[in-house]
Scaffold this motif. Sequence first.
Motif, short mmCIF file in Angstrom:
data_model
loop_
_atom_site.label_atom_id
_atom_site.label_comp_id
_atom_site.label_asym_id
_atom_site.label_seq_id
_atom_site.Cartn_x
_atom_site.Cartn_y
_atom_site.Cartn_z
N PHE A 111 41.00 35.64 26.62
CA PHE A 111 40.37 36.90 27.03
C PHE A 111 41.42 37.99 27.25
O PHE A 111 41.22 39.14 26.88
CB PHE A 111 39.52 36.72 28.29
N PHE A 112 42.53 37.62 27.88
CA PHE A 112 43.59 38.60 28.10
C PHE A 112 44.13 39.13 26.77
O PHE A 112 44.31 40.33 26.59
CB PHE A 112 44.73 37.98 28.91
N LYS A 169 40.71 29.71 27.80
CA LYS A 169 39.76 30.82 27.94
C LYS A 169 40.38 32.07 28.57
O LYS A 169 40.25 33.17 28.02
CB LYS A 169 38.56 30.36 28.75
N ASP A 170 41.04 31.94 29.69
CA ASP A 170 41.58 33.10 30.40
C ASP A 170 42.65 33.82 29.59
O ASP A 170 42.65 35.05 29.49
CB ASP A 170 42.13 32.70 31.77
N GLN A 227 47.90 28.08 29.63
CA GLN A 227 46.96 28.45 28.57
C GLN A 227 47.67 29.23 27.46
O GLN A 227 47.44 28.98 26.27
CB GLN A 227 45.82 29.28 29.15
N LYS A 276 48.33 28.52 35.76
CA LYS A 276 47.27 28.17 34.83
C LYS A 276 47.31 29.10 33.61
O LYS A 276 47.17 28.65 32.48
CB LYS A 276 45.93 28.28 35.56
N PHE A 277 47.52 30.37 33.87
CA PHE A 277 47.56 31.37 32.80
C PHE A 277 48.72 31.09 31.86
O PHE A 277 48.58 31.17 30.63
CB PHE A 277 47.67 32.76 33.43
N SER A 323 37.92 25.83 28.33
CA SER A 323 38.44 26.21 29.64
C SER A 323 39.97 26.13 29.70
O SER A 323 40.59 26.76 30.55
CB SER A 323 37.85 25.30 30.73
#
Length: 119
Positions: free
Chosen positions: A57-58, A53-54, A6, A2-3, A50
């Motif tokens: 943020f990273f 998002k991750d 993104q 998922k990461f 979504s």
Amino acid sequence: MKFLRQFMIILLLSFLGEVLKMFIPLPIPASVYGLVLMLVCLMTGVLKTSQVKDAAFFLIEIMPVMFIPAAAGLIDSWKVLQPLLLPILVITVVITVFVMVVTGKVAQMIAQKRGIKNE
């Protein structure tokens, strides 16, 4: 996985910003084009928060580390920058004060329009 997906979406939009920079002859950095594309995609619903998002943020968390090479480059350029140090400092202080004053005035205007009293 998922990461990675993104992160690839963010990279794709950055790449599209680079492509736009090649075709649009304006003095705007390619990264700004990429950010505008990201904003348009988020505002139109093509892209959901979504979905990025991750990774976003990273990237924000590691942002200070990304400034280390730029700072090292400034240290290397010290001889060139030294004569310009005083004008740069004066401009930085004046612009900072200006931005603070304008921001305060705009915030006061908005607060008055909404009927918020200053205590």
